[in-house]
Design a protein around this motif. Sequence first.
Motif, PDB file in Angstrom:
ATOM      1  N   PRO A 245       0.858  -1.236   0.011  1.00  0.00           N
ATOM      2  CA  PRO A 245       0.197   0.075  -0.029  1.00  0.00           C
ATOM      3  C   PRO A 245       0.771   1.142  -0.022  1.00  0.00           C
ATOM      4  CG  PRO A 245      -0.985  -1.784   1.638  1.00  0.00           C
ATOM      5  CD  PRO A 245       0.347  -2.063   0.891  1.00  0.00           C
ATOM      6  N   ASN A 246       0.589   2.123  -0.997  1.00  0.00           N
ATOM      7  CA  ASN A 246       1.045   3.670  -1.330  1.00  0.00           C
ATOM      8  C   ASN A 246       2.756   3.430  -1.311  1.00  0.00           C
ATOM      9  OD1 ASN A 246      -1.284   4.134   1.347  1.00  0.00           O
ATOM     10  ND2 ASN A 246      -1.175   5.206  -0.601  1.00  0.00           N
ATOM     11  N   ARG A 247       3.237   2.374  -1.786  1.00  0.00           N
ATOM     12  CA  ARG A 247       4.645   2.570  -2.062  1.00  0.00           C
ATOM     13  C   ARG A 247       4.920   1.044  -2.944  1.00  0.00           C
ATOM     14  NH1 ARG A 247       7.426   1.770   3.897  1.00  0.00           N
ATOM     15  NH2 ARG A 247       6.396  -0.172   4.413  1.00  0.00           N
ATOM     16  N   VAL A 248       6.293   1.392  -3.624  1.00  0.00           N
ATOM     17  CA  VAL A 248       6.804   0.240  -4.118  1.00  0.00           C
ATOM     18  C   VAL A 248       8.246  -0.016  -3.722  1.00  0.00           C
ATOM     19  CG1 VAL A 248       7.962  -0.485  -6.730  1.00  0.00           C
ATOM     20  CG2 VAL A 248       5.767   1.106  -6.622  1.00  0.00           C
ATOM     21  N   GLN A 249       8.426  -1.171  -3.258  1.00  0.00           N
ATOM     22  CA  GLN A 249       9.588  -1.770  -2.779  1.00  0.00           C
ATOM     23  C   GLN A 249      10.725  -2.306  -3.730  1.00  0.00           C
ATOM     24  OE1 GLN A 249       7.992  -4.728  -0.492  1.00  0.00           O
ATOM     25  NE2 GLN A 249       7.683  -3.655   1.420  1.00  0.00           N
ATOM     26  N   VAL A 250      11.933  -1.764  -3.500  1.00  0.00           N
ATOM     27  CA  VAL A 250      13.023  -2.047  -4.383  1.00  0.00           C
ATOM     28  C   VAL A 250      13.853  -3.006  -3.639  1.00  0.00           C
ATOM     29  CG1 VAL A 250      15.018  -1.465  -5.783  1.00  0.00           C
ATOM     30  CG2 VAL A 250      13.073   0.092  -5.517  1.00  0.00           C
ATOM     31  N   ARG A 251      13.951  -4.301  -4.111  1.00  0.00           N
ATOM     32  CA  ARG A 251      14.375  -5.443  -3.418  1.00  0.00           C
ATOM     33  C   ARG A 251      15.695  -5.909  -4.088  1.00  0.00           C
ATOM     34  NH1 ARG A 251      10.786  -7.816   0.538  1.00  0.00           N
ATOM     35  NH2 ARG A 251       9.007  -6.850   0.613  1.00  0.00           N
ATOM     36  N   THR A 252      16.605  -6.745  -3.210  1.00  0.00           N
ATOM     37  CA  THR A 252      17.515  -7.702  -3.846  1.00  0.00           C
ATOM     38  C   THR A 252      16.867  -8.725  -4.012  1.00  0.00           C
ATOM     39  OG1 THR A 252      18.357  -8.529  -1.552  1.00  0.00           O
ATOM     40  CG2 THR A 252      19.352  -6.452  -2.174  1.00  0.00           C
ATOM     41  N   PRO A 253      17.704  -9.638  -4.526  1.00  0.00           N
ATOM     42  CA  PRO A 253      16.993 -11.141  -5.063  1.00  0.00           C
ATOM     43  C   PRO A 253      16.808 -12.025  -3.710  1.00  0.00           C
ATOM     44  CG  PRO A 253      18.910 -10.640  -6.594  1.00  0.00           C
ATOM     45  CD  PRO A 253      19.023  -9.588  -5.598  1.00  0.00           C
ATOM     46  N   GLN A 254      17.545 -11.643  -2.658  1.00  0.00           N
ATOM     47  CA  GLN A 254      17.204 -12.467  -1.404  1.00  0.00           C
ATOM     48  C   GLN A 254      16.071 -11.621  -0.861  1.00  0.00           C
ATOM     49  OE1 GLN A 254      20.275 -11.368  -2.269  1.00  0.00           O
ATOM     50  NE2 GLN A 254      20.802 -13.160  -3.249  1.00  0.00           N
ATOM     51  N   GLY A 255      15.469 -10.635  -1.127  1.00  0.00           N
ATOM     52  CA  GLY A 255      14.339  -9.843  -0.488  1.00  0.00           C
ATOM     53  C   GLY A 255      14.584  -8.690   0.347  1.00  0.00           C
ATOM     54  N   THR A 256      16.017  -8.327   0.485  1.00  0.00           N
ATOM     55  CA  THR A 256      16.337  -7.239   1.349  1.00  0.00           C
ATOM     56  C   THR A 256      15.645  -5.918   0.504  1.00  0.00           C
ATOM     57  OG1 THR A 256      17.865  -8.202   1.918  1.00  0.00           O
ATOM     58  CG2 THR A 256      18.132  -5.676   2.614  1.00  0.00           C
ATOM     59  N   VAL A 257      15.029  -5.082   1.276  1.00  0.00           N
ATOM     60  CA  VAL A 257      14.411  -3.919   0.644  1.00  0.00           C
ATOM     61  C   VAL A 257      15.725  -2.726   0.710  1.00  0.00           C
ATOM     62  CG1 VAL A 257      12.774  -2.029   1.063  1.00  0.00           C
ATOM     63  CG2 VAL A 257      12.065  -4.400   1.694  1.00  0.00           C
ATOM     64  N   LYS A 258      15.685  -2.440  -0.529  1.00  0.00           N
ATOM     65  CA  LYS A 258      16.746  -1.397  -0.798  1.00  0.00           C
ATOM     66  C   LYS A 258      16.254   0.090  -0.779  1.00  0.00           C
ATOM     67  CE  LYS A 258      19.556  -2.354  -4.302  1.00  0.00           C
ATOM     68  NZ  LYS A 258      20.172  -2.977  -5.356  1.00  0.00           N
ATOM     69  N   GLN A 259      15.121   0.145  -1.307  1.00  0.00           N
ATOM     70  CA  GLN A 259      14.633   1.540  -1.500  1.00  0.00           C
ATOM     71  C   GLN A 259      13.268   1.519  -1.626  1.00  0.00           C
ATOM     72  OE1 GLN A 259      15.860   3.507  -5.111  1.00  0.00           O
ATOM     73  NE2 GLN A 259      14.777   5.345  -4.696  1.00  0.00           N
ATOM     74  N   LEU A 260      12.620   2.399  -1.059  1.00  0.00           N
ATOM     75  CA  LEU A 260      11.006   2.285  -1.129  1.00  0.00           C
ATOM     76  C   LEU A 260      10.857   3.846  -2.015  1.00  0.00           C
ATOM     77  CD1 LEU A 260      10.211   1.939   2.574  1.00  0.00           C
ATOM     78  CD2 LEU A 260       9.943   0.627   0.698  1.00  0.00           C
ATOM     79  N   LEU A 261       9.668   3.575  -3.033  1.00  0.00           N
ATOM     80  CA  LEU A 261       9.361   4.421  -3.725  1.00  0.00           C
ATOM     81  C   LEU A 261       7.647   4.733  -3.336  1.00  0.00           C
ATOM     82  CD1 LEU A 261      10.390   3.070  -7.328  1.00  0.00           C
ATOM     83  CD2 LEU A 261      11.592   4.581  -5.857  1.00  0.00           C
ATOM     84  N   ALA A 262       7.608   5.886  -2.609  1.00  0.00           N
ATOM     85  CA  ALA A 262       6.348   6.281  -2.045  1.00  0.00           C
ATOM     86  C   ALA A 262       5.466   6.851  -2.967  1.00  0.00           C
ATOM     87  CB  ALA A 262       6.829   7.424  -0.768  1.00  0.00           C
ATOM     88  N   PHE A 263       4.033   6.788  -2.556  1.00  0.00           N
ATOM     89  CA  PHE A 263       3.104   7.441  -3.343  1.00  0.00           C
ATOM     90  C   PHE A 263       2.342   8.025  -2.557  1.00  0.00           C
ATOM     91  CE2 PHE A 263       4.892   4.628  -6.283  1.00  0.00           C
ATOM     92  CZ  PHE A 263       4.325   5.072  -7.634  1.00  0.00           C
ATOM     93  N   SER A 264       1.599   8.956  -2.660  1.00  0.00           N
ATOM     94  CA  SER A 264       0.671  10.022  -1.507  1.00  0.00           C
ATOM     95  C   SER A 264      -0.725   9.250  -1.732  1.00  0.00           C
ATOM     96  CB  SER A 264       0.430  11.218  -2.297  1.00  0.00           C
ATOM     97  OG  SER A 264      -0.037  11.437  -3.342  1.00  0.00           O
ATOM     98  N   GLU A 265      -1.568   9.560  -0.898  1.00  0.00           N
ATOM     99  CA  GLU A 265      -2.960   8.911  -0.634  1.00  0.00           C
ATOM    100  C   GLU A 265      -3.740   9.271  -1.976  1.00  0.00           C
ATOM    101  OE1 GLU A 265      -6.742   8.769   2.357  1.00  0.00           O
ATOM    102  OE2 GLU A 265      -4.750  10.029   2.851  1.00  0.00           O
TER     103      GLU A 265
END
Length: 1352
Positions: free
Chosen positions: A481-501
Amino acid sequence: MAVYFDHRIEAPESSGGPSQVAWHPTQPVLAVASNSPTTGGNIDLYLQQGEHVGSCHVDRPFQPTVLCWHPTKPLLALGWETGEVLLLTHPSGEQTPLPATHTACITLLEWSSSGSRLITGDQMGVLALWKVDARGRLQGSHIVKHDYTKPLTYCIFRPAPPGEDVAMLARAAVGGDESALDMFNWRKAGNGPPLKMGPQEGLVFYVGTADGKVHCVDEHGRSSPVLSVDGSIQKLFYLKRREVLAVVTETLLLSQYTLGPEGGAQELMKVKLSGKSGQSADIVSTETGLLITATGEQVIRLWDLERDDNYVLSLDESLGFEKGEVLNCVSYCTAKEILAAGTNRGRIALWRMVSQPNTRTDTKAQWKLQTPTEIEDIFKIKMGSRAQNVWEPLVYTYNTVISTYNTVISTYNTVISTYNTVVSTYNTVVSTALRQALSVVKPCVNPPISPPLPSCSSPGSFLCESQVLAVHDENIYTVEPNRVQVRTPQGTVKQLLAFSEAEGNPVLLSVCQGYLVVGTDTAHIKVFDLTRREAKAHCSAKNLVDLTPNLGALKSVKCNANGNQVSILVTQVNGRPDHRMYFYDVEMDTLSHFDFFTGRPPSGISQADDTERCVCVCVHSFDLVERCPVSHFWDENEPRLFVCETVLVSSPQMDHLDRVDVLVVTFFCTQEHGLLLQDSYPKPAGLQALLALDVPYYYFTSPDPTQSPSLAQASAPAGLENCEKATRDAMLNFSFYLTIGNMDEAFKSIKLIKSEAVWENMARMCVKNRRLDVARVCLGNMGNARAARALREAEAEPELEARVAVLALQLGMLEDAEKLYKSCGRFDLLNKFYQASGQWQQAVETAETHDRIHLRTTYYSYAKYLEAIGDKSMALVFFEKSDTHRFEVPRMLLDDALSLEIYVNKMKDKNIYKWWAQYLESQSDMESALRYYEYAQDFLSLVRVHCYLGNIQKASEIANETGNRAASYHLARQYESQEEIKQSVHFYTRAQAYNNAIRLCKENGLDDQLMNLALLSNPEDMMEAACYYEEKGSHMDRAVMLYHKAGHFSKALEVAFATEQFAALQLIAEDLDETSDPALLARCSDFFIKHGQYEKAVELLVAAKKYHEALQLCLDQSLTITEDLAESMTVTKESKDLSEEARKELLERIADCCMRQGNYHLATKKYTQAGNKLKAMRALLKSGDTEKIVFFAGVSRQKEIYIMAANYLQSLDWRKDPEIMKNIISFYSKGRALDLLAGFYEACAQVEIDDYQNYEKALGALTEAYKCLSKAKGHSPDEHEARMAELQHKITLVKRFVQARRLYEEDPGEAVRLCEALLEEPDLDPAVRIGDAYGFLVEHHCQRGSFQVVSV
């Protein structure tokens, strides 16, 4: 495009026959309840492809009765026949029993819309309401319990009224809308209750009982009766748009009620639904108010309650259904608008709602029946999960076999994001099954074997609830909800791309090269740049709701390799897919679209800055019409190249056209030129959905998971398999510039290319773009002289498509050539194409429907082809159709005499009989030949053969009976050779060979027969016979007659004069006319004059154009000139025989003669033709025909004629005919004879005085006469003045008398004095008759009694 799979569930051995089935509303989980006589009841859960979930198995020694899934959570409510209710959690298998409340069989289980409430009900009428928290856990005991004492049959929740749209209010508030601001600030005084945010859950529900009663339970748990119907309630449904509750009973009685605010119900309508009696009905309803029933009939009945309409859907035997097959169960998928039904023969019937723009009513024509799928005996069907673009109608049968049919929609976005994942990043998250199901389509003529895909390895795995994902390099992109997660192949979240409501929750992801495009549930799109270490926003979020009318939700978003173009697929508000493909230009901030239903783009869609994007496309056929896009991709390296997969939308107007179901369309998309159609071709057979585009390859999914990657031909920039990047870019530039028509840049981009294969593929592009000038250059570089010559010869064709088709044929593009010939309507060339390519069935069909002028030729060519391949039986059929069987079939079967004889006897054709008889005669089989000659009715051959055999008597009988001329002639020759002259003459006569008969008669002195034969023969033979008689000196009358019949009148007259045959002369003269020799006519006329036949002589003189002599003869002999004779003597103006003066003189002489004979009408006509209208009028006046006189005067328009006509009319009794008086006045006026008109008025006045003593009218007539006389110009002024004075004196006297008579009523004495004074006038009479004056006085004195005065 829908592809169906069937999966048999992996049911455990302990499971019995299925009794209940339920799909989860949002997740691909299936619940199946089964009954076993040994183990009791079982509940099992299965996944999408039939995998059994062993942890969720439930068994009891009694039977399950009801299954109901939680609307969002993987929580299943189970009801049992003992009254037990159990909550089963998937996938953990946790079981939570509800506190014991029911003691009878559970009949009701229903969740509220958000799952916070659960209703349970049993057969004893006990109803309980339970509360469940947000995690799906039960909250204590029941919160409401009611006992209705009757079995509970159905229950529904009433939908809550919709809340306010917060996003719309926020935009309005920012724009300065105070009412919107007040709604957010609900504490402000006087502004009512707080703002309702988000969806509201309806807690009011209705429950139906077996005795026909419906009770309402409000949000506080209070129950109240609402309505009652006859019979047990089977179905309740609520029409949200109209706020109407509909009730269906077991007897199929439908009732509709409006619900009041206080709980009351008012009946709107009650109707008995049609259906098979004694059969339980399977009833489903839709959100749009559509009621669908299956009652074991051959049709499904649909009632549209919103529009008050009903219709039925039936099966089609042409699609594979059987006659008499009935439908016993039905289900409906709202998301895809697909209706599924099961038949008693084990078939699944699917109807798809056809999406048609501008269509307001759902009618039977909007449902299209699909090809059925056969399984086993069906007694229930359910439509289920809509998760991950898959819907599954579930079918279960009597023998415990359960199958699911998955419809895969467009792409595998839920598993894999982009083509890069498959082609480039093999060490990322890619499933083995997907790699095996991948098929690569490469557009080349002889496709090489593609390199094998490297094996996949898994660098890591992790749990994630993201519904979509995308991959780029070593990063995996997931959503929450309200964001896109940038992950590594192992699932670690590297960055969050946020979206407003306001921007919403990300639901769509797509990666192309270094750019990521994100689509949200509020129809916002946003592009991110991934080329840097961290993802950066490439543009601000764009809201598409304001720019796209009727937008429901985003379906798919893709961006190009440069990140400056985004393509978008959407669904409409009603959930149907939109026919338009939208394109958002990131740099220009503009939105355009292409409508695949109409096949063309409109003008650009205006943006916030009021700019418009120009969209142009060239569509050369109807292939892009009536279509809907289902998937789309951009090329991985070329930012201008875009591909879209479209499916055909059924339309009654287009059903008769042979069109491709799935079409792959390629476009060029640029800022400068907009959208340009590059190519289109049908999807290769055996492949499924389009997956990616990377020139020169298209990537498709394969339906067979075990199939290795395959290659197929396609239409796209090709010939680039083994070339370097520079050559590929040059080809793409050439295709682009060729599409926009910039030939200079197109040639410049390919000037360094040397490969013949590349030039050939560029020539193929010219076929698509119809650029023959470029094609000539390509053929030259290819060295294809034959194709160049064919293209040069094709320039004579008037249609461009026909010339392009020739190029396509030379390049081996047979399908394109076929389409081109069809598009230009050159079915003659299409017919030749089919014949040359061996497609004889298509050639015959084309000739029969469109090219009928070549129909027989096509039949003949096909027959020759069949003969060449040895299929003589079919060749025989088409030889007959081409009407060439009479000679072709005997030729073909000549080596097989027995088959040929059988065919001859079978056909019973005279021509074939004759051929076969000739063949037998050549084989010396005369007897058989005679028999077949008789069958053929070839009498000449019969006579010929009989004569050959010496049977001349039989030949004579045949010739006499049939009257055949050829047979008679042959027989006459035979008799002549035998010196039987009479028989020879007879048969020559029957053969109408009169010259031969005449020859024999002359040679043998048969003079009597000679005359008859000569009259029957032609003029040459008549002349010959006449000369024979003349030379012989006998029968000269016959010679004259024959000369006459032969048309030699001069010779006939010469002989007739010489032999004084007057009767013959009379006959000859009757045939003479104006075309005969004038000297001959004159000679005959002299002959008739000498013999007193003047009328005939006149006719001959007229024919000889001696009109004056003929006219003089008429005068001398007092012959009556008839109208026909006068017309024959009349020379037309165009004739050059007489001058105009002579012609008029002749006409006047004819008219004078007619005048002497009293034929005035004919004289008038001739005078008129001569131009002498005065004489014509005089002649007409003598005839006394008043009507014609009036008409002739009117059309002549001459002064003298007007006066003559008026004078004539004045001689008639005009006093009794007002029309004559009117014509007299009119003619005098038109003839300007005012003095005569004045005299006529005086006469009228005198008539009024003498006959009617009407002095008032007489005074008016005299006044008119004075007016006319004052305007007239007299010859002598003195006489004119005297006449006017006299007329004025008359007017004065009449006026005094009229005044005296008028005054008598008022002053009798004065009137008498005036009358006495008038009598003293010396010339009173005739202006006023003295007797009238004295009569006036006598009348006066008699009235006074002065008889003495009267006697004096």
